[in-house]
Design an enzyme around this catalytic site. Structure first.
Site, PDB file in Angstrom:
ATOM      1  N   HIS A  92     -89.843  82.238 -27.803  1.00 44.84           N
ATOM      2  CA  HIS A  92     -89.667  82.631 -26.421  1.00 44.84           C
ATOM      3  C   HIS A  92     -91.010  82.670 -25.812  1.00 44.84           C
ATOM      4  CE1 HIS A  92     -90.494  86.782 -28.020  1.00 44.84           C
ATOM      5  NE2 HIS A  92     -90.904  86.999 -26.775  1.00 44.84           N
ATOM      6  N   ASP A 122     -86.822  82.300 -33.523  1.00 44.79           N
ATOM      7  CA  ASP A 122     -87.695  82.833 -32.633  1.00 44.79           C
ATOM      8  C   ASP A 122     -89.288  82.555 -33.260  1.00 44.79           C
ATOM      9  OD1 ASP A 122     -88.902  83.482 -30.056  1.00 44.79           O
ATOM     10  OD2 ASP A 122     -88.347  85.669 -30.355  1.00 44.79           O
ATOM     11  N   ASN A 195     -97.395  91.430 -26.941  1.00 44.74           N
ATOM     12  CA  ASN A 195     -97.505  91.682 -28.193  1.00 44.74           C
ATOM     13  C   ASN A 195     -96.796  90.448 -29.017  1.00 44.74           C
ATOM     14  OD1 ASN A 195     -97.989  95.190 -28.267  1.00 44.74           O
ATOM     15  ND2 ASN A 195     -99.206  93.673 -29.740  1.00 44.74           N
ATOM     16  N   SER A 196     -95.519  90.088 -28.145  1.00 42.61           N
ATOM     17  CA  SER A 196     -94.956  88.992 -29.100  1.00 42.61           C
ATOM     18  C   SER A 196     -95.754  87.666 -29.526  1.00 42.61           C
ATOM     19  CB  SER A 196     -93.900  88.380 -27.898  1.00 42.61           C
ATOM     20  OG  SER A 196     -93.054  89.209 -27.556  1.00 42.61           O
ATOM     21  N   LEU A 251     -72.587  76.701 -42.987  1.00 43.08           N
ATOM     22  CA  LEU A 251     -71.352  76.915 -43.852  1.00 43.08           C
ATOM     23  C   LEU A 251     -69.944  76.557 -43.002  1.00 43.08           C
ATOM     24  CD1 LEU A 251     -70.387  78.076 -46.586  1.00 43.08           C
ATOM     25  CD2 LEU A 251     -70.235  80.417 -45.524  1.00 43.08           C
ATOM     26  N   ILE A 253     -68.134  78.770 -40.634  1.00 42.21           N
ATOM     27  CA  ILE A 253     -67.119  79.906 -40.777  1.00 42.21           C
ATOM     28  C   ILE A 253     -67.642  80.918 -39.327  1.00 42.21           C
ATOM     29  CG2 ILE A 253     -66.677  79.923 -43.051  1.00 42.21           C
ATOM     30  CD1 ILE A 253     -68.292  82.814 -42.966  1.00 42.21           C
TER      31      ILE A 253
END
Length: 444
Positions: A92, A122, A195-196, A251, A253
């Site tokens: 992001h 991310d 801080n990301s 998968l 589902i």
């Protein structure tokens, strides 16, 4: 003589006490690891919704030319390979990139190349050409425990080389709907905007997480921050470097948590844990394995699952072609099924048959935090990724859009969106929230 013996004993006790005193500073550790944490600045642009454009509404209708606005985002990154210049950060942070500038702890600046990004987890990987880089020692995030001391390092609000300390508050947070794949380490070490992409390290300097999100009702730190476990981040990074993307399996589902009321309705005891399959995509790995709607998934490859998020995380990190062991409960009986996990390309073909309008899009239900941030009261669906050249991209749908209605009927979750799309033959009308405004998008 007694006085001499007493003095010697006191000296010995003082020496032992001093040797066993807890560490009073982590300064030496920070001096070693801080050079491996960088500042990331992204200059880019975003597409504005029609409601944000100047002029009267009728003028905007007559002039549908797309308009953009330049933006600048600040984040952090961690040098993972000092020789090759690989840096890990959050997807992001580089979402709208045109130019990415990395600033090292010694104030050197470099233009970074985006190797690839994975929106679901991310994680993004950058590369710079620079000498004398420092990388971190990689820890084992599977071995950390609640209560372990940790430090968060990054550039909050653009303040480079900032360190905060705290403890691991919780593990395996996977029901936040912040990302598509979640298995967060929760910490009270202060994490703020900027801080990301930064580092979460142990007090001995080992990297155990990539800081990625906070719960911040007032916009600042309140002691609830989240980091992506480094074992997960490293696995994603390796695939991005090798393939330019993450080739994760599917998968096929949809599922929901097994509540006490649902367990009772299915004739199960209160102590049964798992997640209930609510739908299965035709010709998917789950379908071929013999799974059925109403089955309760108890474990996958020996790992107990208590929520759909855990199923998504486990399968999302399984590579295409792998064989997984799935333990289920069906009408009170324990069964074991084996599924050969297929890839997104195969699933895309199946999706094209079932949901041609939504082909090439990945979604996430909007959580309470996002609802408050976007002013969405009754839920919605966030667009995580849009495949190039898909009908959705051609129509103008972009990652970050929040879908709130389909064919003028409100939709609160992915299941309702799919049901609405099934009823359409020629086009699908979506009302989406984008930034400060909203707009309609027609997918044909």
């Amino acid at each position: 003589m007694k006085r001499l013996i007493t003095t010697v004993l006191l000296i010995m006790v003082a020496t032992i006490s001093f040797a066993t005193m807890p560490v009073t500073t982590i300064a030496p550790m920070l001096k070693k690891v801080m050079p491996a944490v960088v500042n990331v600045r992204v200059d880019g642009e975003i597409l504005l919704p029609a409601s944000a454009l100047p002029g009267a509404p009728n003028q905007r209708t007559r002039n549908p030319m797309p308009q953009t606005r330049k933006i600048q985002q600040l984040g952090s990154g961690v040098i993972m390979d000092a020789k090759k210049g690989y840096i890990i950060t959050n997807a992001h942070v580089v979402q709208h990139e045109k130019l990415i500038t990395v600033t090292l702890s010694d104030s050197r600046h470099f233009t970074a190349k985006l190797i690839g990004k994975d929106t679901a987890s991310d994680i993004a990987v950058l590369q710079i050409k620079a000498s004398h880089l420092t990388s971190l020692v990689i820890g084992d995030s599977d071995k950390i425990e609640v209560g372990d001391f940790v430090a968060a390092i990054g550039s909050p609000f653009g303040l480079n080389k900032t360190a905060t300390a705290g403890i691991v508050s919780a593990l395996q947070r996977n029901d936040l709907n912040i990302e598509g794949l979640e298995n967060f380490i929760q910490t009270d070490a202060a994490i703020n905007p900027g801080n990301s992409g930064g580092a979460l390290v142990t007090f001995n300097g080992k990297l155990i997480g990539i800081n990625t999100a906070i719960i911040a009702p007032a916009g600042g730190n309140v002691g609830i921050g989240f980091s992506i476990p480094i074992n997960m981040a490293k696995s994603v990074m390796e695939q991005i470097i090798k393939y330019g993307e993450v080739r994760r399996g599917l998968l096929g589902i949809f599922a929901q948590p097994l509540t006490p009321d649902l367990a009772e309705a299915l004739g199960l005891s209160d102590n049964v844990k798992g997640t209930v399959i609510t739908s299965i995509s035709p010709d998917s790995a789950a379908d071929k394995a013999g799974l059925k709607v109403g089955d309760v998934v108890v474990s996958i490859n020996g790992v107990m699952v208590n929520s759909p998020f855990q199923v998504r995380n486990i399968i999302g990190l399984v590579r295409i072609g792998s064989r997984v062991k799935i333990s289920i409960l069906r009408k009170g009986k324990t069964l074991v099924k084996h599924a050969h996990i297929t890839g997104s390309a195969y699933q895309a073909k199946q999706m094209q048959k079932q949901q041609p309008f939504l082909n090439g899009i990945s979604f996430s239900d909007v959580n309470k935090i996002q609802s408050t941030a976007h002013g969405v009261i009754n839920g919605g669906i966030q667009v995580l990724t849009v495949s190039p050249s898909s009908p959705a991209e051609t129509a103008g749908l972009i990652p970050g859009d929040i879908i709130i209605s389909a064919n003028q009927v409100p939709v609160k979750n992915i299941a309702q969106l799919f049901q609405a799309a099934k009823k359409q033959k020629h086009s699908l009308l979506l009302n989406v929230i984008r930034g400060p405004g909203a707009l309609y998008i027609v997918i044909k």
